[in-house]
Each structure stands twice: as structure tokens, then as C-alpha cells.
Motif scaffolding. Structure first.
Motif, PDB file in Angstrom:
ATOM      1  N   ILE A   1     -10.984  85.378  26.750  1.00  0.00           N
ATOM      2  CA  ILE A   1     -10.881  84.730  25.434  1.00  0.00           C
ATOM      3  C   ILE A   1     -11.332  83.273  25.523  1.00  0.00           C
ATOM      4  O   ILE A   1     -12.053  82.782  24.645  1.00  0.00           O
ATOM      5  CB  ILE A   1      -9.446  84.847  24.866  1.00  0.00           C
ATOM      6  N   ILE A   2     -10.958  82.573  26.587  1.00  0.00           N
ATOM      7  CA  ILE A   2     -11.399  81.181  26.758  1.00  0.00           C
ATOM      8  C   ILE A   2     -12.913  81.108  26.857  1.00  0.00           C
ATOM      9  O   ILE A   2     -13.549  80.261  26.212  1.00  0.00           O
ATOM     10  CB  ILE A   2     -10.716  80.538  27.989  1.00  0.00           C
ATOM     11  N   VAL A   3     -13.514  81.999  27.640  1.00  0.00           N
ATOM     12  CA  VAL A   3     -14.983  82.009  27.769  1.00  0.00           C
ATOM     13  C   VAL A   3     -15.618  82.224  26.398  1.00  0.00           C
ATOM     14  O   VAL A   3     -16.570  81.527  26.016  1.00  0.00           O
ATOM     15  CB  VAL A   3     -15.442  83.081  28.787  1.00  0.00           C
ATOM     16  N   VAL A   4     -15.100  83.162  25.623  1.00  0.00           N
ATOM     17  CA  VAL A   4     -15.658  83.445  24.297  1.00  0.00           C
ATOM     18  C   VAL A   4     -15.432  82.268  23.340  1.00  0.00           C
ATOM     19  O   VAL A   4     -16.316  81.939  22.547  1.00  0.00           O
ATOM     20  CB  VAL A   4     -15.096  84.767  23.730  1.00  0.00           C
ATOM     21  N   LEU A   5     -14.292  81.620  23.410  1.00  0.00           N
ATOM     22  CA  LEU A   5     -14.044  80.445  22.555  1.00  0.00           C
ATOM     23  C   LEU A   5     -15.036  79.331  22.849  1.00  0.00           C
ATOM     24  O   LEU A   5     -15.558  78.694  21.918  1.00  0.00           O
ATOM     25  CB  LEU A   5     -12.607  79.943  22.719  1.00  0.00           C
ATOM     26  N   VAL A   6     -15.315  79.090  24.128  1.00  0.00           N
ATOM     27  CA  VAL A   6     -16.334  78.091  24.480  1.00  0.00           C
ATOM     28  C   VAL A   6     -17.682  78.515  23.909  1.00  0.00           C
ATOM     29  O   VAL A   6     -18.406  77.698  23.336  1.00  0.00           O
ATOM     30  CB  VAL A   6     -16.408  77.886  26.011  1.00  0.00           C
ATOM     31  N   ALA A   7     -18.003  79.795  24.017  1.00  0.00           N
ATOM     32  CA  ALA A   7     -19.277  80.298  23.489  1.00  0.00           C
ATOM     33  C   ALA A   7     -19.365  80.154  21.977  1.00  0.00           C
ATOM     34  O   ALA A   7     -20.432  79.833  21.436  1.00  0.00           O
ATOM     35  CB  ALA A   7     -19.470  81.759  23.886  1.00  0.00           C
ATOM     36  N   LEU A   8     -18.254  80.379  21.282  1.00  0.00           N
ATOM     37  CA  LEU A   8     -18.250  80.237  19.821  1.00  0.00           C
ATOM     38  C   LEU A   8     -18.615  78.827  19.398  1.00  0.00           C
ATOM     39  O   LEU A   8     -19.369  78.627  18.446  1.00  0.00           O
ATOM     40  CB  LEU A   8     -16.881  80.609  19.246  1.00  0.00           C
ATOM     41  N   VAL A   9     -18.097  77.862  20.094  1.00  0.00           N
ATOM     42  CA  VAL A   9     -18.414  76.468  19.770  1.00  0.00           C
ATOM     43  C   VAL A   9     -19.803  76.116  20.278  1.00  0.00           C
ATOM     44  O   VAL A   9     -20.676  75.695  19.515  1.00  0.00           O
ATOM     45  CB  VAL A   9     -17.355  75.509  20.367  1.00  0.00           C
ATOM     46  N   PHE A  10     -20.033  76.316  21.571  1.00  0.00           N
ATOM     47  CA  PHE A  10     -21.266  75.860  22.199  1.00  0.00           C
ATOM     48  C   PHE A  10     -22.506  76.558  21.659  1.00  0.00           C
ATOM     49  O   PHE A  10     -23.518  75.907  21.388  1.00  0.00           O
ATOM     50  CB  PHE A  10     -21.193  76.043  23.719  1.00  0.00           C
ATOM     51  N   ASN A  11     -22.469  77.871  21.508  1.00  0.00           N
ATOM     52  CA  ASN A  11     -23.661  78.615  21.077  1.00  0.00           C
ATOM     53  C   ASN A  11     -24.027  78.377  19.616  1.00  0.00           C
ATOM     54  O   ASN A  11     -25.083  78.813  19.176  1.00  0.00           O
ATOM     55  CB  ASN A  11     -23.496  80.118  21.335  1.00  0.00           C
ATOM     56  N   ASN A  12     -23.171  77.711  18.863  1.00  0.00           N
ATOM     57  CA  ASN A  12     -23.502  77.410  17.468  1.00  0.00           C
ATOM     58  C   ASN A  12     -23.924  75.966  17.260  1.00  0.00           C
ATOM     59  O   ASN A  12     -24.272  75.583  16.139  1.00  0.00           O
ATOM     60  CB  ASN A  12     -22.320  77.778  16.566  1.00  0.00           C
ATOM     61  N   ILE A  13     -23.930  75.153  18.306  1.00  0.00           N
ATOM     62  CA  ILE A  13     -24.395  73.764  18.187  1.00  0.00           C
ATOM     63  C   ILE A  13     -25.911  73.698  17.991  1.00  0.00           C
ATOM     64  O   ILE A  13     -26.373  73.064  17.054  1.00  0.00           O
ATOM     65  CB  ILE A  13     -23.919  72.917  19.389  1.00  0.00           C
ATOM     66  N   PRO A  14     -26.717  74.373  18.830  1.00  0.00           N
ATOM     67  CA  PRO A  14     -28.177  74.333  18.604  1.00  0.00           C
ATOM     68  C   PRO A  14     -28.549  75.046  17.300  1.00  0.00           C
ATOM     69  O   PRO A  14     -27.992  76.106  16.988  1.00  0.00           O
ATOM     70  CB  PRO A  14     -28.757  75.079  19.813  1.00  0.00           C
ATOM     71  N   LYS A  15     -29.479  74.482  16.565  1.00  0.00           N
ATOM     72  CA  LYS A  15     -29.905  75.060  15.283  1.00  0.00           C
ATOM     73  C   LYS A  15     -30.457  76.469  15.443  1.00  0.00           C
ATOM     74  O   LYS A  15     -30.294  77.301  14.565  1.00  0.00           O
ATOM     75  CB  LYS A  15     -30.960  74.171  14.620  1.00  0.00           C
ATOM     76  N   GLU A  16     -31.109  76.725  16.573  1.00  0.00           N
ATOM     77  CA  GLU A  16     -31.771  78.028  16.745  1.00  0.00           C
ATOM     78  C   GLU A  16     -30.829  79.134  17.210  1.00  0.00           C
ATOM     79  O   GLU A  16     -31.234  80.282  17.314  1.00  0.00           O
ATOM     80  CB  GLU A  16     -32.948  77.903  17.730  1.00  0.00           C
ATOM     81  N   ARG A  17     -29.566  78.802  17.468  1.00  0.00           N
ATOM     82  CA  ARG A  17     -28.616  79.820  17.925  1.00  0.00           C
ATOM     83  C   ARG A  17     -27.567  80.106  16.860  1.00  0.00           C
ATOM     84  O   ARG A  17     -27.187  79.224  16.106  1.00  0.00           O
ATOM     85  CB  ARG A  17     -27.898  79.369  19.199  1.00  0.00           C
ATOM     86  N   SER A  18     -27.136  81.355  16.841  1.00  0.00           N
ATOM     87  CA  SER A  18     -26.055  81.781  15.958  1.00  0.00           C
ATOM     88  C   SER A  18     -25.228  82.793  16.742  1.00  0.00           C
ATOM     89  O   SER A  18     -25.750  83.811  17.187  1.00  0.00           O
ATOM     90  CB  SER A  18     -26.628  82.419  14.697  1.00  0.00           C
ATOM     91  N   TYR A  19     -23.957  82.496  16.915  1.00  0.00           N
ATOM     92  CA  TYR A  19     -23.096  83.363  17.728  1.00  0.00           C
ATOM     93  C   TYR A  19     -21.745  83.477  17.063  1.00  0.00           C
ATOM     94  O   TYR A  19     -21.193  82.474  16.619  1.00  0.00           O
ATOM     95  CB  TYR A  19     -22.945  82.764  19.138  1.00  0.00           C
ATOM     96  N   PRO A  20     -21.223  84.658  16.943  1.00  0.00           N
ATOM     97  CA  PRO A  20     -21.704  85.955  17.410  1.00  0.00           C
ATOM     98  C   PRO A  20     -22.600  86.615  16.374  1.00  0.00           C
ATOM     99  O   PRO A  20     -22.680  86.186  15.221  1.00  0.00           O
ATOM    100  CB  PRO A  20     -20.414  86.759  17.591  1.00  0.00           C
ATOM    101  N   LYS A  21     -23.214  87.687  16.792  1.00  0.00           N
ATOM    102  CA  LYS A  21     -24.001  88.505  15.872  1.00  0.00           C
ATOM    103  C   LYS A  21     -23.072  89.436  15.082  1.00  0.00           C
ATOM    104  O   LYS A  21     -23.387  89.811  13.971  1.00  0.00           O
ATOM    105  CB  LYS A  21     -25.057  89.329  16.624  1.00  0.00           C
ATOM    106  N   TYR A  22     -21.953  89.825  15.684  1.00  0.00           N
ATOM    107  CA  TYR A  22     -20.954  90.652  15.016  1.00  0.00           C
ATOM    108  C   TYR A  22     -19.635  90.525  15.763  1.00  0.00           C
ATOM    109  O   TYR A  22     -19.599  90.101  16.907  1.00  0.00           O
ATOM    110  CB  TYR A  22     -21.373  92.131  14.934  1.00  0.00           C
ATOM    111  N   TRP A  23     -18.572  90.878  15.085  1.00  0.00           N
ATOM    112  CA  TRP A  23     -17.229  90.891  15.685  1.00  0.00           C
ATOM    113  C   TRP A  23     -16.777  92.315  15.942  1.00  0.00           C
ATOM    114  O   TRP A  23     -16.378  92.668  17.004  1.00  0.00           O
ATOM    115  CB  TRP A  23     -16.214  90.190  14.776  1.00  0.00           C
TER     116      TRP A  23
END
Length: 169
Positions: free
Chosen positions: A146-168
Motif C-alpha cells: 500500500i505504501i508503494v502504491v501511495l507513493v506511485a499515486l502521488v509521484f506518477n501524477n506529477i508529470p503532465k504525460e503520466r496518469s496513474y492509475p489506469k483503473y482501480w
């Protein structure tokens, strides 16, 4: 027999290298996620780091659009695979055949539940080698993923070209 071995030659060109920006983002995301899990371990004095989380970071930050990288897969795959490893360890003990059965079963269950996360396939092997307590399912498996995914939720949405997640779900 020749056709069987000819399949092993490959023949497709090596895929192109990712752009340096993507590589840098993958590196930074992996660093931040593992740092977060390790710092949480240090602060809480509860084990939250699982070896397979490094491979999870390869997918989640290097290939965030992949179905294997989605939160459902990362959290669900780790949870189910560790659960299966613990179940087989409890029922059969740590033997080569129970390890193999647990790994194969984890693969099949992840496919059945649509929670395939390749790094989680190593969790039954880790369980068999370490013989942890049942609490392994909660810490490090569930809370750490869950911690890894929480970091990904924040970090992967900072760059304009990324959108995370694709689905839940």
C-alpha cells in the motif's frame, strides 16, 4: 524438433531505449517508494520491506500504464501470493514441492482474480525460505505494498504525460 529449437532464436529487434526523462522518472519513483517503505520500517520498528517490492517498482514506475502496474494488481497480487505461500507453508511445510505448488497456485489465482503482478510471484518462494509468522500477510506484504502504491499515486501524477492509475477495480 528443429522447429521447436528454431523458436528460441528470437528474431525480433531489440526494443528502443526509453527516453532519458522516463528513465530518470523511473529511477526517482523507485527510489522514493523504497525509501518510504524503509523509513516507515525504521520509524515503526515493524518490517515493511519485502524483496519483491524492488521488482514492483520496476513495473509501477518504469511501466505505469501496464495492467501489471495498477493498484489492484500490485496490492492484490502481493496479498494473494503471500497468503497462498503462508497457507502452503502451514499445510505442508517448506519443501521443494510445496514451494513449487505455492508458486504455481499463486500464478493461477492471480490470473483467476485478474490481479497478476509478476513480482508477487516470488512471494510464496520468499515465504517458504523465510518461514515467517502469519503477520507477514499484514506486515510487510499488505502495508508495504500500500505504501508503494501511495507513493506511485502521488509521484506518477506529477508529470503532465503520466496518469496513474489506469483503473482501480
Amino acid at each position: 524438433m528443429n522447429s521447436f529449437f528454431s523458436k528460441m532464436r528470437g528474431g525480433t529487434a531489440l526494443p528502443p531505449r526509453a527516453p532519458m526523462r522516463h528513465i530518470a522518472l523511473s529511477w526517482l519513483g523507485g527510489f522514493l517508494a523504497i525509501a518510504a517503505v524503509a523509513i516507515a520500517t525504521d520509524i515503526s520498528h515493524v518490517p515493511l520491506v519485502l524483496g519483491s517490492f524492488g521488482a514492483s517498482c520496476v513495473l509501477i514506475f518504469g511501466f505505469p500504464e501496464s495492467p501489471f502496474s495498477q493498484p489492484r494488481n500490485a496490492i492484490g497480487g502481493h496479498f494473494l501470493s503471500s497468503l497462498i505461500g503462508l497457507l502452503f507453508l502451514t499445510l505442508f511445510g517448506a519443501h521443494w514441492w510445496s514451494m513449487a505448488l505455492a508458486a504455481g497456485t499463486a500464478i493461477a489465482v492471480m490470473q483467476l482474480t485478474r490481479t497478476v503482478h509478476p513480482p508477487a510471484g516470488s512471494n510464496p518462494v520468499i515465504v517458504m525460505l523465510a518461514a515467517p509468522a502469519r503477520s507477514f500477510l499484514l506486515t510487510p506484504t499488505l502495508i508495504g505494498s500500500i505504501i508503494v502504491v501511495l507513493v506511485a499515486l502521488v509521484f506518477n501524477n506529477i508529470p503532465k504525460e503520466r496518469s496513474y492509475p489506469k483503473y482501480w477495480m
